[in-house]
Design an enzyme around this catalytic site. Structure first.
Site, PDB file in Angstrom:
ATOM      1  N   ASN A   1       8.538  -0.229  11.276  1.00 27.36           N
ATOM      2  CA  ASN A   1       8.154   1.112  10.832  1.00 27.36           C
ATOM      3  C   ASN A   1       7.749   1.879  12.081  1.00 27.36           C
ATOM      4  O   ASN A   1       6.679   1.643  12.635  1.00 27.36           O
ATOM      5  CB  ASN A   1       6.981   0.996   9.836  1.00 27.36           C
ATOM      6  CG  ASN A   1       6.401   2.350   9.465  1.00 27.36           C
ATOM      7  OD1 ASN A   1       6.984   3.394   9.758  1.00 27.36           O
ATOM      8  ND2 ASN A   1       5.235   2.332   8.823  1.00 27.36           N
ATOM      9  N   TRP A   2       8.630   2.778  12.510  1.00 27.03           N
ATOM     10  CA  TRP A   2       8.368   3.510  13.761  1.00 27.03           C
ATOM     11  C   TRP A   2       7.318   4.606  13.597  1.00 27.03           C
ATOM     12  O   TRP A   2       6.900   5.206  14.571  1.00 27.03           O
ATOM     13  CB  TRP A   2       9.666   4.116  14.289  1.00 27.03           C
ATOM     14  CG  TRP A   2      10.557   3.144  14.985  1.00 27.03           C
ATOM     15  CD1 TRP A   2      10.325   1.827  15.226  1.00 27.03           C
ATOM     16  CD2 TRP A   2      11.852   3.440  15.555  1.00 27.03           C
ATOM     17  NE1 TRP A   2      11.384   1.285  15.913  1.00 27.03           N
ATOM     18  CE2 TRP A   2      12.326   2.247  16.122  1.00 27.03           C
ATOM     19  CE3 TRP A   2      12.636   4.598  15.631  1.00 27.03           C
ATOM     20  CZ2 TRP A   2      13.569   2.182  16.764  1.00 27.03           C
ATOM     21  CZ3 TRP A   2      13.866   4.535  16.268  1.00 27.03           C
ATOM     22  CH2 TRP A   2      14.321   3.339  16.830  1.00 27.03           C
ATOM     23  N   LYS A   3       6.967   4.920  12.354  1.00 25.89           N
ATOM     24  CA  LYS A   3       6.016   6.021  12.103  1.00 25.89           C
ATOM     25  C   LYS A   3       6.496   7.283  12.840  1.00 25.89           C
ATOM     26  O   LYS A   3       7.693   7.523  12.889  1.00 25.89           O
ATOM     27  CB  LYS A   3       4.608   5.591  12.509  1.00 25.89           C
ATOM     28  CG  LYS A   3       4.236   4.249  11.863  1.00 25.89           C
ATOM     29  CD  LYS A   3       2.796   3.901  11.926  1.00 25.89           C
ATOM     30  CE  LYS A   3       2.575   2.569  11.203  1.00 25.89           C
ATOM     31  NZ  LYS A   3       1.191   2.174  11.127  1.00 25.89           N
TER      32      LYS A   3
ATOM     33  N   HIS B   1       3.353   4.215   1.678  1.00 25.71           N
ATOM     34  CA  HIS B   1       2.616   3.669   2.836  1.00 25.71           C
ATOM     35  C   HIS B   1       1.179   4.191   2.802  1.00 25.71           C
ATOM     36  O   HIS B   1       0.937   5.330   2.411  1.00 25.71           O
ATOM     37  CB  HIS B   1       3.310   4.077   4.135  1.00 25.71           C
ATOM     38  CG  HIS B   1       2.750   3.353   5.321  1.00 25.71           C
ATOM     39  ND1 HIS B   1       1.590   3.745   5.929  1.00 25.71           N
ATOM     40  CD2 HIS B   1       3.168   2.240   5.969  1.00 25.71           C
ATOM     41  CE1 HIS B   1       1.316   2.892   6.913  1.00 25.71           C
ATOM     42  NE2 HIS B   1       2.262   1.978   6.963  1.00 25.71           N
TER      43      HIS B   1
ATOM     44  N   GLU C   1      -0.701   5.295   5.017  1.00 29.81           N
ATOM     45  CA  GLU C   1      -0.945   6.544   5.753  1.00 29.81           C
ATOM     46  C   GLU C   1      -0.535   7.752   4.912  1.00 29.81           C
ATOM     47  O   GLU C   1      -1.157   8.803   4.974  1.00 29.81           O
ATOM     48  CB  GLU C   1      -0.201   6.509   7.096  1.00 29.81           C
ATOM     49  CG  GLU C   1      -0.916   5.575   8.070  1.00 29.81           C
ATOM     50  CD  GLU C   1      -0.019   4.905   9.098  1.00 29.81           C
ATOM     51  OE1 GLU C   1       1.127   5.336   9.302  1.00 29.81           O
ATOM     52  OE2 GLU C   1      -0.494   3.908   9.704  1.00 29.81           O
TER      53      GLU C   1
ATOM     54  N   GLU D   1      -0.063  -4.629   2.626  1.00 27.40           N
ATOM     55  CA  GLU D   1      -0.616  -4.173   3.898  1.00 27.40           C
ATOM     56  C   GLU D   1      -2.093  -3.824   3.733  1.00 27.40           C
ATOM     57  O   GLU D   1      -2.424  -2.703   3.327  1.00 27.40           O
ATOM     58  CB  GLU D   1       0.134  -2.927   4.370  1.00 27.40           C
ATOM     59  CG  GLU D   1       1.591  -3.158   4.642  1.00 27.40           C
ATOM     60  CD  GLU D   1       2.133  -2.182   5.666  1.00 27.40           C
ATOM     61  OE1 GLU D   1       2.627  -2.643   6.695  1.00 27.40           O
ATOM     62  OE2 GLU D   1       2.025  -0.961   5.444  1.00 27.40           O
TER      63      GLU D   1
ATOM     64  N   GLY E   1      -2.688  -1.114  12.454  1.00 22.65           N
ATOM     65  CA  GLY E   1      -2.895  -0.431  13.729  1.00 22.65           C
ATOM     66  C   GLY E   1      -4.258  -0.716  14.357  1.00 22.65           C
ATOM     67  O   GLY E   1      -4.663  -0.046  15.304  1.00 22.65           O
TER      68      GLY E   1
ATOM     69  N   SER F   1      -0.749  -5.269  11.926  1.00 17.00           N
ATOM     70  CA  SER F   1      -0.922  -5.882  13.241  1.00 17.00           C
ATOM     71  C   SER F   1      -0.133  -7.182  13.429  1.00 17.00           C
ATOM     72  O   SER F   1      -0.618  -8.118  14.058  1.00 17.00           O
ATOM     73  CB  SER F   1      -2.415  -6.099  13.537  1.00 17.00           C
ATOM     74  OG  SER F   1      -3.102  -4.855  13.528  1.00 17.00           O
TER      75      SER F   1
ATOM     76  N   GLY G   1       4.531  -2.182  12.447  1.00 16.38           N
ATOM     77  CA  GLY G   1       4.376  -0.842  13.024  1.00 16.38           C
ATOM     78  C   GLY G   1       4.423  -0.903  14.539  1.00 16.38           C
ATOM     79  O   GLY G   1       5.484  -0.963  15.153  1.00 16.38           O
ATOM     80  N   GLY G   2       3.239  -0.921  15.146  1.00 18.88           N
ATOM     81  CA  GLY G   2       3.111  -0.847  16.605  1.00 18.88           C
ATOM     82  C   GLY G   2       4.061  -1.752  17.381  1.00 18.88           C
ATOM     83  O   GLY G   2       4.721  -1.308  18.326  1.00 18.88           O
TER      84      GLY G   2
END
Ligand code: PGA
Length: 249
Positions: free
Chosen positions: A9-11, A94, A96, A166, A172, A211, A232-233
């Site tokens: 997930n590149w956000k 998600h 966010e 999640e 993150g 993470s 993600g990251g």
């Protein structure tokens, strides 16, 4: 045996030219994986991503969609639009988006219905806050999220669903849920799916997200009920992400 599905997930990271460079490196690094690999990119990168991943084993997803086909919704993108250009997956709900854009289980349900209707495979995200975990209401909360999100979704449709568990406090933050806690939560989700859909629930992919890194991916993905991850990251760097995808090589 369920397959492992690992999605990046590149956000809100990477431009089309970044996408180009990334795939040039990444496609060779994951060419021999036994696992399914998906990248969920910002809308603006999707054309490039689709073009650059042609003929590879990398699948393409978006990070959100609207539940209407079209309309006066400034700034929104519909599932139809994604479908027409060849997007195969979409992240729905998600944390966010729930936190910053007021997404509720009810509008997540509308989006899921639309995604199934038009043939895009949704990755439904659920998870609790730290406060909720400390209150001991994780099970109640995530099973409720699943129940409301899936209301009215048929047995046929559900087979194409991916769920990502999640925990919000692990996203993150560098904090990972213990692999035992993650597995337990995923078992709760599968029990809920079993209650609604029966046997079919054994075939539904349920990922862990929060993470995930090259250093912990193997431990997490080897747990009995965890069918891969939403990353993600660590998906932003092609070498790191390839190590996660290739965790079982
Ligand atoms: P993270 O993000 O891997 O950076 O924690 C996961 C996600 O938000 O899907």
């Amino acid at each position: 045996m369920r397959r492992k599905v690992i999605a990046g997930n590149w956000k809100m990271y990477k431009t089309p030219s970044d996408t180009n460079k990334y795939i040039e490196d990444f496609k060779n690094l994951v060419a021999n994986t036994k696992n399914e690999v998906i990248i969920c990119a910002p809308y603006i990168d999707l054309f490039t991503l689709l073009e650059e991943t042609k003929g590879t084993n990398i699948k393409v997803g978006a990070q959100n969609m609207h539940y209407e086909n079209e309309g006066a919704y400034t700034g929104e993108i519909s599932g139809n639009m994604l479908k027409e250009i060849g997007v195969e997956y979409v992240i729905i709900g998600h944390s966010e988006r729930r936190a910053y854009y007021n997404e509720t289980d009810e509008n997540i349900n509308k989006k899921l219905k639309k995604a199934f209707e038009i043939g895009i495979k949704p990755i439904l995200c659920v998870g609790e806050t730290l406060e909720q975990r400390e209150q001991g209401i994780t099970k109640e909360l995530i099973t409720k999220q699943v129940e409301v999100a899936l209301s009215g979704i048929s047995m046929e449709e559900i087979k194409k669903l991916i769920v990502a568990y999640e925990p919000i406090w692990a996203i993150g933050t560098g904090k990972t849920a213990s692999k035992e806690d993650a597995n337990e939560a995923i078992i709760w989700i599968r029990e809920k799916l079993n209650e609604i859909y029966g046997e079919v629930s054994n075939d539904i992919i349920i990922q862990y997200g929060g993470s995930v890194k090259p250093q912990n991916a193997g431990d997490i993905f080897n747990m009995s009920d965890i069918d891969g991850g939403l990353v993600g990251g660590a998906s932003l760097n092609p070498v790191d992400f390839s190590k996660i995808v290739n965790y079982n090589d």
